[in-house]
Design an enzyme around this catalytic site. Sequence first.
Site, PDB file in Angstrom:
ATOM      1  N   THR A   1       0.782  -1.009  -0.034  1.00 11.12           N
ATOM      2  CA  THR A   1       0.121   0.022  -0.074  1.00 11.12           C
ATOM      3  C   THR A   1       0.921   1.243  -0.050  1.00 11.12           C
ATOM      4  O   THR A   1       1.848   1.356   0.654  1.00 11.12           O
ATOM      5  CB  THR A   1      -0.910  -0.128   1.123  1.00 11.12           C
TER       6      THR A   1
ATOM      7  N   GLU B   1      -5.341  -3.180   3.394  1.00 11.45           N
ATOM      8  CA  GLU B   1      -5.262  -3.631   4.567  1.00 11.45           C
ATOM      9  C   GLU B   1      -6.374  -4.459   5.083  1.00 11.45           C
ATOM     10  O   GLU B   1      -6.237  -5.296   5.812  1.00 11.45           O
ATOM     11  CB  GLU B   1      -4.808  -2.741   5.652  1.00 11.45           C
TER      12      GLU B   1
ATOM     13  N   LYS C   1      -8.824  20.489  13.496  1.00  9.71           N
ATOM     14  CA  LYS C   1      -8.984  20.273  14.767  1.00  9.71           C
ATOM     15  C   LYS C   1      -9.258  22.090  15.448  1.00  9.71           C
ATOM     16  O   LYS C   1      -7.979  22.521  15.448  1.00  9.71           O
ATOM     17  CB  LYS C   1      -8.094  19.457  15.663  1.00  9.71           C
TER      18      LYS C   1
ATOM     19  N   TRP D   1     -13.640  18.691  15.853  1.00 12.76           N
ATOM     20  CA  TRP D   1     -13.184  18.482  14.517  1.00 12.76           C
ATOM     21  C   TRP D   1     -14.298  18.956  13.595  1.00 12.76           C
ATOM     22  O   TRP D   1     -15.578  18.943  13.705  1.00 12.76           O
ATOM     23  CB  TRP D   1     -13.326  17.009  14.460  1.00 12.76           C
TER      24      TRP D   1
END
Lengths: 542, 542
Positions: free
Chosen positions: B185, B330, B439, B444
Amino acid sequence: MLGLMQEWPLLCHKILDHAALFHGGRAVVSRSVEGPIHRTDYRAIRGRALQVAKRLEKDGIGLGDRVATMAWNTGRHLEAWYGILGIGAVYHTLNPRLFSEQIIWIMNDAEDRFLFVDLTFVGLIEAIADKVPSLEKVIILTDRDHMPQTTLANAVAFEDWIAETDQDFAWKEFDERTAAGMCYTSGTTGNPKGVVYSHRSNVLHAMASVQPDMLNLSSRDRMMPVVPLFHANGWSTAFSCPMVGCGMVMPGAGMDGASIHQLLSEERVTVTAAVPTVWLMLLQHLEKTGDTLPDLERVIIGGSACPRSITQAFQETYGVEVIHAWGMTEMSPLGSMCTIKPEYQDLSGEAKLDLQAKQGHPPFTVEMKVTNDENEDLPWDGKTFGRLKVRGPAISASYYKGRGSEQFDGEDWFDTGDVAHIDPHGYMEITDRAKDVIKSGGEWISTIELENLAVGHEDVAEAAVIGIHHPKWDERPLLVIVCKEGCNPSKDAILDFLRGKVAKWWMPDDVAFVDEIPHTATGKIQKMDLREQFKDYSFPGT
Amino acid sequence: MLGLMQEWPLLCHKILDHAALFHGGRAVVSRSVEGPIHRTDYRAIRGRALQVAKRLEKDGIGLGDRVATMAWNTGRHLEAWYGILGIGAVYHTLNPRLFSEQIIWIMNDAEDRFLFVDLTFVGLIEAIADKVPSLEKVIILTDRDHMPQTTLANAVAFEDWIAETDQDFAWKEFDERTAAGMCYTSGTTGNPKGVVYSHRSNVLHAMASVQPDMLNLSSRDRMMPVVPLFHANGWSTAFSCPMVGCGMVMPGAGMDGASIHQLLSEERVTVTAAVPTVWLMLLQHLEKTGDTLPDLERVIIGGSACPRSITQAFQETYGVEVIHAWGMTEMSPLGSMCTIKPEYQDLSGEAKLDLQAKQGHPPFTVEMKVTNDENEDLPWDGKTFGRLKVRGPAISASYYKGRGSEQFDGEDWFDTGDVAHIDPHGYMEITDRAKDVIKSGGEWISTIELENLAVGHEDVAEAAVIGIHHPKWDERPLLVIVCKEGCNPSKDAILDFLRGKVAKWWMPDDVAFVDEIPHTATGKIQKMDLREQFKDYSFPGT
């Protein structure tokens, strides 16, 4: 070199976790044993299963302890299963239809410590409890208001018992090969044999069984398992439904046509599963009442071969697809399903019914072969039959306490005890039980095929074929006939009817007329008794 | 107490055995790299894969050896995969679209001994072969007639090479945790990281992915994986299709709209899977030619978020269902699919499109949670977003050689690097990449949501939001805009358009107009470069 993937043991309770999180509100509807319809969902079932687990642990039940259940299909029964297996104990389903002596034998063999039991069976258990010394506690699947008077020591109402604790509990983690469940298979000879499912086998089996070519279960389905949880691991529905978030409709003790139809219709069931007898009752109910099945999409029929008339009625009269399934307690239980592969997609009418009468093809994780007496593989030509052997991660490697070891060969193939052939597209059809097949001059003759042909004669009500010793050929077929009332065909008329329809050397050497053919409790022909009845018979001229 | 079920390791080559036996004649059709359409079936593919395995073993390849492939989707590529993994060697897919330096780095990291390569990429390999000292042999996936002139030492034509042996070979048996495959990856920072799939993870992943709520694959389907086998484990199609006997239609190198449509139409493909770019090309082709998609039932779209216009065009113009999928290399790669649960079955129009824009819900075997910076679980309310973490048997526990260990916490949860929320019915929606989220005062702000809103303004061609340092709030959003040709909106006009559509504290502190926003090779906004571009920027008044 090993892969670098997470250790994530295949544990049954993770299935319920998944259902509670991702399909938490999906309905699980039960006809309660007390009477009313009861509605809950996967989130609530998981909470109460955790409560069962916590309460069991408080009572000293743990890894490897056997906990029996004798109960109908209801939400409470599901909660008991998951509560038991979630602490590494072993759910052990008891079939209340067995003789009391068998139940006693089985409970003692398993050394069950606790028992979850439905109100229906309290009397049955009262009569045998003192013969099962391992039994410490009986939890009656009801609430305080419905608790019966009972002679059982240490009996408690399920709702009271779990109310003593809460849901603040975490499932146990353990090796995925840990035993999760037990179910005894009652052979026709000898004592019952215990099949022990592991967490791994149950999870893999459920994953294989939900596939489009098998149960084809989605979150949009509502499944009614009429097949009881105590029959062959409940055909895995306790795992396959929550795995995909399929809704469940549990019939409780109401197995008659009217009760089944009521739930099918009110709960808009899309798929259901049971043995042919149940479907016969439902079809009779529909015929009588004129009711229909507008929501039902498919019925899974297994447990024994499905009569063609049932398939036809469902498909042609009610527009419901019939899928024949085959399995065994030792296979968790799914072996094969008769869904339609593209090679057969254009079949219709009789040709389609012929195909649907087969037991079908297996999912990945079930290997199959047919072998001759020398254990050599036979060709897949749709006619050469031999012993059917299977292999896979949800198939027994042995029975509890090592019984019945003759069914397992060195390569880990399990001998099903069936005789079958497989066609070039992988469709398996059972032609006989191995113990019934006739061996004539080293070749095999299928008794089931001869019986099916013989009942085609207009005067024949029922037919059975057994092998009779023959000095030259070892065994030859004897055709045993029950005539229809008022009919009196000659032997020659029967044999003439068969002639040309089977190979010459398959022709029965004689025909015997009887008033009755012995049956098992589930309606199958009891060939052992029939052979006993004809043990002094010999063919004319031998 | 352990279950008494058979030891039957989950090995990838058993999938091909099952396909060859029970779906042996099912077609696998490839657009060959040489040009013509090539037809074969699972039985033949298994035979030739055994030949590959036997030949590899003869050449000294065995358990744990890495064997690379750089190839399009064709039957030969499948034969190579199964031949490699069937002796316990490791297929290692190489993405030809990477820079040569990355390919060299990856091959050296994996220490690939052999390479199967398509004609298309021989030149690419010739240019780098001397920088990969571990590479002993290059097998060119063609026959003698099509062998190119090559400077490669030890290059051989696939057909010649396997012709030196036969199919009389038995797969190797080994632990199911044995490595089967590898895929690197490429993160946006640092070197690529190797993901190592095991036989167990590939088998479990395929079993989970064929379910009705996921790929919904049956033996009656014909699947065209446009997504290449070298992309994220080929989305598992090399395992999920043969597992259920689904036919395969392999597009080879023909990824343009016309070539894709030709195969969809001539081979009557029912389901196909690719990234949005491919579908954009197909839709453009259809619009130009007036062609239709009469056999295609559904398209699986993944790899990046699917533009609403694509979903709408497929569903409304062509009657093809769109299913949004999300996964990661993954994760083998399936994380979730956006199929419709019963709670949402009645949605239509815009509300349905809103749902379909989500990444969807996971199958059993994928656990999910969203957490805040303190690693505390956040509620599933469809709006509270946090870091998305996953767990399961087909999810990475670590990268090859222990790289990137910061993505794995002690409990085995894998941090996806995505920011997402999950709704009460378990539908997950990604709102940002963790490294891009802003942030502000401990809270967030999702840059993707702001961007999606901003492009709704009629004068805006493209929008990107990045966090800029703020003395009081730590970070605040800057909205970067590319205007449509001839348009010249004011900052206030843009901000006014957003006002009321987002929480007040989400409002960008400023708007910057640029001629161009940097993109990655696959068309995603390259935020790292954009942040670099604005590194000296500060908000007015700070």
